[in-house]
Design a protein around this motif. Structure first.
Motif, PDB file in Angstrom:
ATOM      1  N   PHE A 144       5.952  30.535  46.244  1.00 24.85           N
ATOM      2  CA  PHE A 144       5.371  31.798  46.678  1.00 24.85           C
ATOM      3  C   PHE A 144       6.112  32.944  46.016  1.00 24.85           C
ATOM      4  O   PHE A 144       7.291  32.818  45.690  1.00 24.85           O
ATOM      5  N   VAL A 145       5.428  34.063  45.839  1.00 23.79           N
ATOM      6  CA  VAL A 145       6.043  35.303  45.385  1.00 23.79           C
ATOM      7  C   VAL A 145       5.797  36.349  46.463  1.00 23.79           C
ATOM      8  O   VAL A 145       4.677  36.476  46.962  1.00 23.79           O
ATOM      9  N   ALA A 146       6.855  37.074  46.815  1.00 21.96           N
ATOM     10  CA  ALA A 146       6.732  38.179  47.759  1.00 21.96           C
ATOM     11  C   ALA A 146       6.094  39.356  47.031  1.00 21.96           C
ATOM     12  O   ALA A 146       6.423  39.626  45.876  1.00 21.96           O
ATOM     13  N   THR A 147       5.171  40.038  47.697  1.00 22.17           N
ATOM     14  CA  THR A 147       4.501  41.186  47.081  1.00 22.17           C
ATOM     15  C   THR A 147       4.537  42.390  48.020  1.00 22.17           C
ATOM     16  O   THR A 147       4.613  42.242  49.241  1.00 22.17           O
ATOM     17  N   GLY A 171      -4.719  22.870  52.459  1.00 19.34           N
ATOM     18  CA  GLY A 171      -4.804  24.176  53.098  1.00 19.34           C
ATOM     19  C   GLY A 171      -3.841  24.298  54.266  1.00 19.34           C
ATOM     20  O   GLY A 171      -3.203  25.345  54.452  1.00 19.34           O
ATOM     21  N   GLN A 172      -3.709  23.247  55.072  1.00 16.99           N
ATOM     22  CA  GLN A 172      -2.768  23.263  56.196  1.00 16.99           C
ATOM     23  C   GLN A 172      -1.337  23.387  55.678  1.00 16.99           C
ATOM     24  O   GLN A 172      -0.513  24.123  56.240  1.00 16.99           O
ATOM     25  N   MET A 173      -1.051  22.687  54.588  1.00 18.03           N
ATOM     26  CA  MET A 173       0.282  22.743  53.990  1.00 18.03           C
ATOM     27  C   MET A 173       0.569  24.139  53.434  1.00 18.03           C
ATOM     28  O   MET A 173       1.682  24.652  53.565  1.00 18.03           O
ATOM     29  N   ASP A 174      -0.443  24.762  52.833  1.00 19.14           N
ATOM     30  CA  ASP A 174      -0.293  26.112  52.292  1.00 19.14           C
ATOM     31  C   ASP A 174      -0.041  27.110  53.428  1.00 19.14           C
ATOM     32  O   ASP A 174       0.785  28.020  53.298  1.00 19.14           O
ATOM     33  N   LEU A 175      -0.743  26.951  54.552  1.00 15.12           N
ATOM     34  CA  LEU A 175      -0.503  27.813  55.713  1.00 15.12           C
ATOM     35  C   LEU A 175       0.933  27.684  56.218  1.00 15.12           C
ATOM     36  O   LEU A 175       1.586  28.687  56.532  1.00 15.12           O
ATOM     37  N   ALA A 176       1.428  26.454  56.292  1.00 12.24           N
ATOM     38  CA  ALA A 176       2.797  26.231  56.763  1.00 12.24           C
ATOM     39  C   ALA A 176       3.809  26.839  55.804  1.00 12.24           C
ATOM     40  O   ALA A 176       4.742  27.546  56.225  1.00 12.24           O
ATOM     41  N   ALA A 177       3.628  26.608  54.517  1.00 14.84           N
ATOM     42  CA  ALA A 177       4.546  27.162  53.516  1.00 14.84           C
ATOM     43  C   ALA A 177       4.481  28.688  53.526  1.00 14.84           C
ATOM     44  O   ALA A 177       5.515  29.365  53.421  1.00 14.84           O
ATOM     45  N   GLY A 178       3.280  29.236  53.671  1.00 14.28           N
ATOM     46  CA  GLY A 178       3.116  30.683  53.721  1.00 14.28           C
ATOM     47  C   GLY A 178       3.818  31.306  54.910  1.00 14.28           C
ATOM     48  O   GLY A 178       4.362  32.410  54.818  1.00 14.28           O
ATOM     49  N   SER A 179       3.829  30.612  56.031  1.00 14.11           N
ATOM     50  CA  SER A 179       4.528  31.100  57.216  1.00 14.11           C
ATOM     51  C   SER A 179       6.029  31.208  56.939  1.00 14.11           C
ATOM     52  O   SER A 179       6.660  32.217  57.267  1.00 14.11           O
ATOM     53  N   ILE A 180       6.577  30.187  56.306  1.00 16.47           N
ATOM     54  CA  ILE A 180       8.002  30.195  55.965  1.00 16.47           C
ATOM     55  C   ILE A 180       8.299  31.311  54.964  1.00 16.47           C
ATOM     56  O   ILE A 180       9.270  32.062  55.111  1.00 16.47           O
ATOM     57  N   ALA A 181       7.456  31.445  53.939  1.00 15.19           N
ATOM     58  CA  ALA A 181       7.666  32.463  52.897  1.00 15.19           C
ATOM     59  C   ALA A 181       7.579  33.875  53.473  1.00 15.19           C
ATOM     60  O   ALA A 181       8.407  34.738  53.147  1.00 15.19           O
ATOM     61  N   ILE A 234       9.231  26.086  48.551  1.00 16.66           N
ATOM     62  CA  ILE A 234       9.176  25.472  49.876  1.00 16.66           C
ATOM     63  C   ILE A 234       8.701  24.027  49.734  1.00 16.66           C
ATOM     64  O   ILE A 234       7.646  23.772  49.156  1.00 16.66           O
ATOM     65  N   GLU A 235       9.510  23.099  50.221  1.00 18.32           N
ATOM     66  CA  GLU A 235       9.131  21.687  50.259  1.00 18.32           C
ATOM     67  C   GLU A 235       8.304  21.463  51.519  1.00 18.32           C
ATOM     68  O   GLU A 235       8.691  21.903  52.610  1.00 18.32           O
TER      69      GLU A 235
END
Length: 127
Positions: free
Chosen positions: A111-114, A33-43, A87-88
């Motif tokens: 991630f996909v932008a929506t 979940g922490q990794m998903d939050l970080a990747a989501g921030s970048i995306a 995102i790595e």
């Protein structure tokens, strides 16, 4: 001695008792979940708006995270498609009172932008 990567972490957080299993190890799902939050921030920053996780690939756990550890998550945009971003992500642990650190897991998030109707939308290319 292994030290944290030189880049600034996307997220840094302390692992707390409520994040642990009965053996004192942090749940893999919490770490993911922490990794998903970080990747989501970048995306979200790259796409300039809403972006959603559509895949996680090649996740491997190298070492446990313990209660009290400082967890640093590093996320790097590595590929861009028409509407998607790859995102790595790496997560590292460091005990609270030492400088030595170790990589505990890594994965590739897509991630996909929506748009407002949750339909895919174009994203800028990779600089």
């Amino acid at each position: 001695m292994t030290v944290l990567p030189e880049q600034t972490p996307t997220i840094r957080v302390a692992a707390m008792p409520g994040d642990a299993n009965p053996y004192g190890d942090i749940f893999g799902g919490w770490l993911m979940g922490q990794m998903d939050l970080a990747a989501g921030s970048i995306a979200s920053r790259h796409s300039g708006g809403r972006a959603v996780t559509i895949a996680v690939d090649a996740m491997k756990f190298h070492a446990p995270v313990l209660v009290g550890d400082e967890v640093s998550v590093y996320a790097t945009l590595v590929a861009v498609g028409n509407t998607s971003m790859t995102i790595e992500v790496e997560a590292w642990r460091r005990a609270r009172h030492v400088e030595e650190a170790c990589k505990v897991t890594q994965a590739r998030f897509v991630f996909v932008a929506t748009d407002e109707e949750r339909r895919p939308r174009k994203v800028p290319g990779l600089a």
